[in-house]
Motif scaffolding. Sequence first.
Motif, PDB file in Angstrom:
ATOM      1  N   ALA A 291      85.795  26.218  31.849  1.00  0.00           N
ATOM      2  CA  ALA A 291      85.647  26.236  33.168  1.00  0.00           C
ATOM      3  C   ALA A 291      84.812  24.878  33.651  1.00  0.00           C
ATOM      4  CB  ALA A 291      84.871  27.342  33.754  1.00  0.00           C
ATOM      5  N   LYS A 292      85.214  24.667  35.087  1.00  0.00           N
ATOM      6  CA  LYS A 292      84.657  23.393  35.754  1.00  0.00           C
ATOM      7  C   LYS A 292      83.101  23.444  35.444  1.00  0.00           C
ATOM      8  CE  LYS A 292      88.256  22.021  38.880  1.00  0.00           C
ATOM      9  NZ  LYS A 292      88.329  20.402  38.239  1.00  0.00           N
ATOM     10  N   GLY A 293      82.373  22.359  35.526  1.00  0.00           N
ATOM     11  CA  GLY A 293      80.955  22.390  35.328  1.00  0.00           C
ATOM     12  C   GLY A 293      80.364  22.365  36.896  1.00  0.00           C
ATOM     13  N   ARG A 294      79.079  22.756  36.852  1.00  0.00           N
ATOM     14  CA  ARG A 294      78.613  22.824  38.290  1.00  0.00           C
ATOM     15  C   ARG A 294      76.926  22.667  37.903  1.00  0.00           C
ATOM     16  NH1 ARG A 294      78.891  27.955  41.066  1.00  0.00           N
ATOM     17  NH2 ARG A 294      78.353  27.083  42.952  1.00  0.00           N
ATOM     18  N   TYR A 295      76.436  21.919  38.891  1.00  0.00           N
ATOM     19  CA  TYR A 295      74.900  21.631  38.757  1.00  0.00           C
ATOM     20  C   TYR A 295      74.455  21.714  40.237  1.00  0.00           C
ATOM     21  CZ  TYR A 295      75.547  16.656  39.401  1.00  0.00           C
ATOM     22  OH  TYR A 295      75.982  15.347  40.005  1.00  0.00           O
ATOM     23  N   TRP A 296      73.083  21.869  40.197  1.00  0.00           N
ATOM     24  CA  TRP A 296      72.606  21.796  41.637  1.00  0.00           C
ATOM     25  C   TRP A 296      71.595  20.682  41.837  1.00  0.00           C
ATOM     26  CZ3 TRP A 296      72.016  25.121  45.896  1.00  0.00           C
ATOM     27  CH2 TRP A 296      71.130  24.919  46.576  1.00  0.00           C
ATOM     28  N   GLU A 297      71.844  19.990  43.008  1.00  0.00           N
ATOM     29  CA  GLU A 297      71.302  18.704  43.392  1.00  0.00           C
ATOM     30  C   GLU A 297      70.994  18.527  44.832  1.00  0.00           C
ATOM     31  OE1 GLU A 297      70.608  14.367  41.591  1.00  0.00           O
ATOM     32  OE2 GLU A 297      72.744  15.042  41.691  1.00  0.00           O
ATOM     33  N   ASN A 298      69.961  18.337  45.238  1.00  0.00           N
ATOM     34  CA  ASN A 298      69.434  18.092  46.737  1.00  0.00           C
ATOM     35  C   ASN A 298      70.162  19.054  47.658  1.00  0.00           C
ATOM     36  OD1 ASN A 298      68.260  15.696  45.975  1.00  0.00           O
ATOM     37  ND2 ASN A 298      70.246  14.301  46.087  1.00  0.00           N
ATOM     38  N   GLY A 299      70.129  20.330  47.356  1.00  0.00           N
ATOM     39  CA  GLY A 299      70.304  21.523  48.126  1.00  0.00           C
ATOM     40  C   GLY A 299      71.909  21.930  48.228  1.00  0.00           C
ATOM     41  N   LYS A 300      72.550  21.274  47.153  1.00  0.00           N
ATOM     42  CA  LYS A 300      74.103  21.750  46.976  1.00  0.00           C
ATOM     43  C   LYS A 300      74.374  21.786  45.610  1.00  0.00           C
ATOM     44  CE  LYS A 300      75.823  17.135  48.124  1.00  0.00           C
ATOM     45  NZ  LYS A 300      76.590  16.382  48.997  1.00  0.00           N
ATOM     46  N   TRP A 301      75.651  22.444  45.377  1.00  0.00           N
ATOM     47  CA  TRP A 301      76.310  22.411  44.186  1.00  0.00           C
ATOM     48  C   TRP A 301      77.317  21.537  43.986  1.00  0.00           C
ATOM     49  CZ3 TRP A 301      74.182  25.436  40.419  1.00  0.00           C
ATOM     50  CH2 TRP A 301      73.565  26.772  40.788  1.00  0.00           C
ATOM     51  N   ILE A 302      77.207  20.845  42.853  1.00  0.00           N
ATOM     52  CA  ILE A 302      78.173  19.632  42.705  1.00  0.00           C
ATOM     53  C   ILE A 302      79.014  20.189  41.468  1.00  0.00           C
ATOM     54  CG2 ILE A 302      78.466  17.162  41.699  1.00  0.00           C
ATOM     55  CD1 ILE A 302      75.726  16.596  43.278  1.00  0.00           C
ATOM     56  N   GLU A 303      80.341  20.181  41.636  1.00  0.00           N
ATOM     57  CA  GLU A 303      81.103  20.566  40.477  1.00  0.00           C
ATOM     58  C   GLU A 303      81.889  19.353  39.806  1.00  0.00           C
ATOM     59  OE1 GLU A 303      85.420  22.205  41.329  1.00  0.00           O
ATOM     60  OE2 GLU A 303      83.957  24.019  41.258  1.00  0.00           O
ATOM     61  N   THR A 304      81.931  19.375  38.407  1.00  0.00           N
ATOM     62  CA  THR A 304      82.639  18.490  37.605  1.00  0.00           C
ATOM     63  C   THR A 304      83.612  18.728  36.911  1.00  0.00           C
ATOM     64  OG1 THR A 304      80.923  19.010  35.888  1.00  0.00           O
ATOM     65  CG2 THR A 304      80.298  17.561  37.308  1.00  0.00           C
TER      66      THR A 304
END
Length: 397
Positions: free
Chosen positions: A194-207
């Motif tokens: 699956a696509k990666g996701r991480y949390w940064e500065n109040g939002k989810w970023i997808e990779t």
Amino acid sequence: MSNVLIIGAGGVGRVVAHKCAMNAATFGDITLASRTKSKCDAIALEIKQKWGVSIKTAAIDADDKTALIKLIAAEKAKIVLNIALPYQDLTIMDACAAAKVDYLDTANYESPELAKFEYKEQWARFDLFKNAGATALLGSGFDPGVTNAFSAYALKHYFDEIYYLDILDCNAGDHGYPFATNFNPEINLREVSAKGRYWENGKWIETDPLSVKIVWDYPEVGEKDSYLLYHEELESLVKNIKGLKRARFFMTFGQSYLTHMRCLENVGMLGIKPVDHKGAQIVPIEFLKTLLPDPATLGARTKGKTNIGCVFEGVKNGKKRKVYIYNVCDHEACYREVFSQAVSYTTGVPAMIGAKLILEGKWKKAGVWNMENFDPDPFMDELNKQGLPYNVIEIND
């Protein structure tokens, strides 16, 4: 003592059953139930021969709420340990709420039709459990589970605020197969591809899948390529550990594993939708599961170690601080103890500990909760007693 019902007789279910039997002073009658009763019977025989403890076994369809309620009543269970598939979480939760008994799982709900896991539908059952006077503890495995407790422990004892969290999961074990998964193949392969996701500065970023890599030097293991994934504990930790500016999850994979997985993905074998095969409807990933080695059989042939932990950065008394909390687990030692490899062991032991703390009243609170919602100290104490000792390192960059 309180009776316990364990649902699921795979690799993790075996560990949970053994560990409950080893803590007989807390647990009363232990019942191990699965769709395939013969698997339960085999584990029960192991436990009788090794620990001298007799446990009950039963057949159950974990998708059948009515049957679950009847089994809970018949066994007079005070708590149900859900070690079945994540697809079955909601049914088992609803049965426990109806029966007014405590509930615990090791992985959050995932729909069989959609490769996405989130706590939304489980959290929505908070009032159901509160009104029943029952505790539902979500994600009492290692990751999620111990990593959540590490986070709560770090915040309680080492930080005033945690700003950055990296969860680092390394399995350096070798089972000798060209390709196999260390837990349920369906869940494992869906998670990794699956696509990666991480949390940064109040939002989810997808990779893109496996597009972000770091190299980490794991104590007692060494340097390993570690790839960013989305993992379910991130969802609860960014909600409950206030002040987080970034939270990420990394897992190690060897090149052989990645090559096999990409090849299988490219030819459609990781598909979760039915396809027509000679007039029959089959789900490719379910068919692949039948071809791959059963993770529950890997224990006898797996050597090496796992290292799973968390790196925290934040402040204490106005000063920057970086702390690494981790556990190292030996595959062969796990097999000697409970006939399991370390991946199942590191999930099964925390499940037993979570149940133990609920039954002892230390983590008893009506509603639906994640691990970090409770005082981490008694859980951390039990890790040292039950076979998963932790280490704490201060890092000075």
